[in-house]
Design an enzyme around this catalytic site. Structure first.
Site, short mmCIF file in Angstrom:
data_model
loop_
_atom_site.label_atom_id
_atom_site.label_comp_id
_atom_site.label_asym_id
_atom_site.label_seq_id
_atom_site.Cartn_x
_atom_site.Cartn_y
_atom_site.Cartn_z
N HIS A 94 0.82 -1.22 0.00
CA HIS A 94 0.00 0.00 0.00
C HIS A 94 0.85 1.27 0.00
O HIS A 94 0.35 2.37 -0.25
CB HIS A 94 -1.01 -0.01 1.16
CG HIS A 94 -0.43 0.24 2.53
ND1 HIS A 94 -0.25 -0.76 3.45
CD2 HIS A 94 -0.01 1.37 3.12
CE1 HIS A 94 0.26 -0.23 4.56
NE2 HIS A 94 0.42 1.05 4.39
N ASP A 124 0.11 -7.75 1.34
CA ASP A 124 0.59 -6.36 1.47
C ASP A 124 2.12 -6.27 1.48
O ASP A 124 2.70 -5.51 2.23
CB ASP A 124 0.00 -5.70 2.72
CG ASP A 124 -0.05 -4.17 2.56
OD1 ASP A 124 0.47 -3.67 1.56
OD2 ASP A 124 -0.59 -3.51 3.45
N SER A 201 4.75 2.74 7.70
CA SER A 201 4.38 1.56 6.92
C SER A 201 5.56 1.05 6.11
O SER A 201 6.21 1.83 5.42
CB SER A 201 3.23 1.90 5.97
OG SER A 201 2.03 1.90 6.66
#
Lengths: 281, 362
Positions: A94, A124, A201
């Site tokens: 993402h 992911d 992230s």
């Protein structure tokens, strides 16, 4: 009892006595100057070990207002972990999905262009490739996330809000956590109370030995920023998924062989009656 | 009964075990507790009352809270300028609960630091000793004691997340070597001390990065080395005297340099010099005509500063940073490139930066 102790100044030969006193004074001085607790020394060592292996990722994508996308706008920031010294970087999918241009900033200040090698949307994960030139990167050492215990100290290294490399500390709050994000379900996550924010992230969650144990991926928060409930994908999941992303051929060949065997098997079952066999008609 | 030796041994073992049970805390916990007990009396809560007027000139007092650290036995308290700014009344609450009216001694908006004073006998005060912020390491412990949301004294711990960030204060000047920590810092912590594991002041908690207004684990502190530089002046004079060059600088961009046919591509272009200021007296020349270069109108004709005290500078910020390291009265050697391309050096004796005249609190 203490007479036999090594540091007995009275028994020391006279020339050495002053040297010994000086040595003890020096010892005392260093102790006051560098009076760090063992946990601090451990944290500093772990951070210094992984800091060169965590990179900042800046992505640019197109403004939907503009049709031609002549000037991609700087739109997102994330983190990544160096998997191999020749320029393989793991991050979250993402972070780089929709990106038109990806720039990786290394901890030594170099900025390199990256391209996406492969990505696994369901897990992911994404693998980026940069060209580090002569000065290769430092690969992170991988730990074992199955051995994690709740309460164990962990550190997160990443690039929250694009501020630059940041260390945050916490503990493992829970393992094997299942999180629903919209329609997507993520299983077996590590939950931590180390502050994880947007931009963390794809960054590293490490243990006190400085080994990667997870990839920081999601947070639970009503505000969108850290309330100390952060989630990381365990490194053991990464070990299962990422080699297949880097080199998909063993998997393709494996499936191919399986399909071939199945075809042969089916052919054997549904074999057409042989023309020479005697039968009706 | 049983031999004396066995009895002694049993006693020893019992003694050792009793210690382990009574103090079954980790080294880190003990360190936190020791530091809090030793230094909490040195942290104060500051309540400032700002008097505002509404449309009909009715007086509306507004109260804000912050924190501060006692840094001197004479009762001097170090805090943030934004905690005490514009206050008509300052009230300091010690950790014992006693309240005192404080007097503003000095403030420096450029570094967001201020010193206030309370009149308390020195045996009642606990001083937080200054440490060093130059040799901090990312990963070492940082402890914040403050007064978040006005709740009262609060201890939060964390690690140093990064060092060497820069921050712009409300006046727009750059504060360097900012310490970032993940210890929870919230509104009201401002001005409170950030302490290392040996109990020394390493920073003044000043700002947070947060989309929500409350802690998301990203807090910033002004390094104590900066505070040490400023505090003595604040106590003695009420302000920090910054060195003053008396020149307006702008970045020399490569396109401007090539348009002006200068032999350098980067540096600080002198736009203007203050008449009879330090730079003017030393012979530094400012711009005297306007020129359009690309889409910009630039005042040209001035010198380009390319080095300060022998250190090359790439832009105006770097030049200002070098000047800021010195004090008024110091001599500074500027390496310059003239409008006609000739090179030279100029020695400027720095002056004292003129200040906006501010009404000091009585």
């Amino acid at each position: 009892m203490f007479k036999s102790a090594a540091l007995n100044i009275q028994n020391c030969p006279r020339p050495y006595r002053s040297a010994l006193v000086f040595f003890i004074l020096c010892l005392g001085f260093t102790a006051t100057v560098f009076a760090l607790t063992s946990i601090e020394n451990n944290t500093i060592a772990a951070y210094e070990k992984v800091a060169p292996s965590v990179v900042n990722i800046t992505t640019m994508d197109c403004d939907p207002e503009f049709f031609w996308c002549a000037t991609p706008a700087e739109s997102g920031s994330g983190s990544g972990v160096v998997l191999r010294a020749d320029g393989l970087i793991v991050t979250n999918n993402h972070v780089i999905s929709n990106a038109k241009k990806i720039t990786v900033a290394l901890s030594d200040g170099r900025r390199l262009d990256a391209h996406v090698l492969a990505s696994a949307v369901a897990d992911d994960f994404a693998v980026l490739k940069v060209d580090p030139g002569e000065k290769t990167l430092r690969a992170i050492s991988l730990g074992n996330s199955d051995k994690l215990r709740i309460g164990e100290r962990v550190l997160a290294v990443g690039n929250p809000f694009g501020l630059g490399q940041t260390l945050t500390a916490g503990i493992v709050s829970m393992t094997n956590r299942t999180v629903k994000d919209g329609g997507k379900i993520m299983r077996d996550l590590i939950q931590t109370d180390a502050p994880i924010n947007p931009g963390n992230s794809g960054g590293a969650l490490i243990n006190s030995e400085g080994e990667l144990i997870g990839i920081c991926t999601a947070i639970l928060s009503p505000t969108g920023s850290s309330i100390r409930i952060g989630f990381a994908i365990p490194v053991n999941r990464m070990k299962e998924v990422v080699p297949g992303l880097i080199n998909p051929w063993p998997r393709i060949i494996g499936w191919g062989v399986a399909a071939l065997l199945l075809a042969l098997f089916l052919k054997r079952i549904y074999r057409r009656p042989e023309a020479t066999s005697p039968g009706a008609l | 009964m049983f031999p004396k030796r066995t009895f002694r041994l049993t006693l020893l073992v019992a003694f050792v075990f009793s210690f382990q049970i009574a103090y079954a805390l980790t080294e880190d916990e003990k360190n936190n507790i020791d530091l809090y007990q030793a230094l909490a009396p040195g942290v104060v809560n500051i309540t400032s009352t700002v008097v505002e007027h509404d449309f009909f000139f009715n007086v509306i007092p507004r109260q804000g809270t912050g924190s501060g650290a006692i840094i001197d036995q004479r009762g001097y308290i170090l805090t943030n300028n934004h905690v005490i700014e514009d206050a008509h009344k300052l009230e300091v609450t010690l950790s014992t609960g006693k309240k005192y009216t404080a007097k503003l001694i000095g403030s420096d908006p450029d570094t967001d630091l201020a010193v206030v004073k309370i009149d308390v006998p020195k045996e009642k005060l606990t001083v937080i000793p200054f440490g060093l912020s130059g040799n901090l390491k990312v990963g070492q412990k940082s402890i914040a004691i403050g007064n978040p949301f006005g709740l009262g004294q609060t201890l939060t711990t964390g690690v140093i997340s990064s060092i060497g960030r820069t921050m712009r204060s409300s006046t727009g000047s750059l504060v360097e070597d900012i310490i970032q920590t993940d210890a929870s810092i919230n509104p009201g912590n401002s001005g409170g001390p950030l302490i290392d594991s040996s109990g020394h002041l390493i920073g003044i908690t000043t700002a947070i990065f947060s989309p929500t207004g409350a802690s998301v684990g990203i807090g910033f502190a002004i390094p104590v080395d900066t505070a040490k530089r400023v505090v003595n002046d604040l106590i003695e004079k009420g302000y920090y005297s910054y060195p003053y060059l008396g020149a307006t600088l702008m970045n020399l961009f490569p396109d401007i340099a090539s348009a002006l046919k200068l032999p350098v591509t980067s540096g600080a272009l002198v736009v203007d010099v203050t008449p009879r200021g330090p730079a003017d007296r030393a012979g530094l020349r400012g711009g005297n005509r306007r020129a359009q270069i690309g889409n910009n109108i630039v005042i040209v004709g001035g010198d380009v500063v390319v080095s300060v005290n022998g250190k090359p500078v790439q832009d105006a910020d770097a030049a200002i940073r070098e000047v800021r390291k010195l004090r008024p009265g110091d001599k500074i050697e500027l390496g310059i490139v003239r409008w006609d391309g000739s090179k030279g050096t100029i020695t400027v004796t720095l002056g004292e930066k003129p200040r906006d005249v501010r009404a000091k609190q009585p």
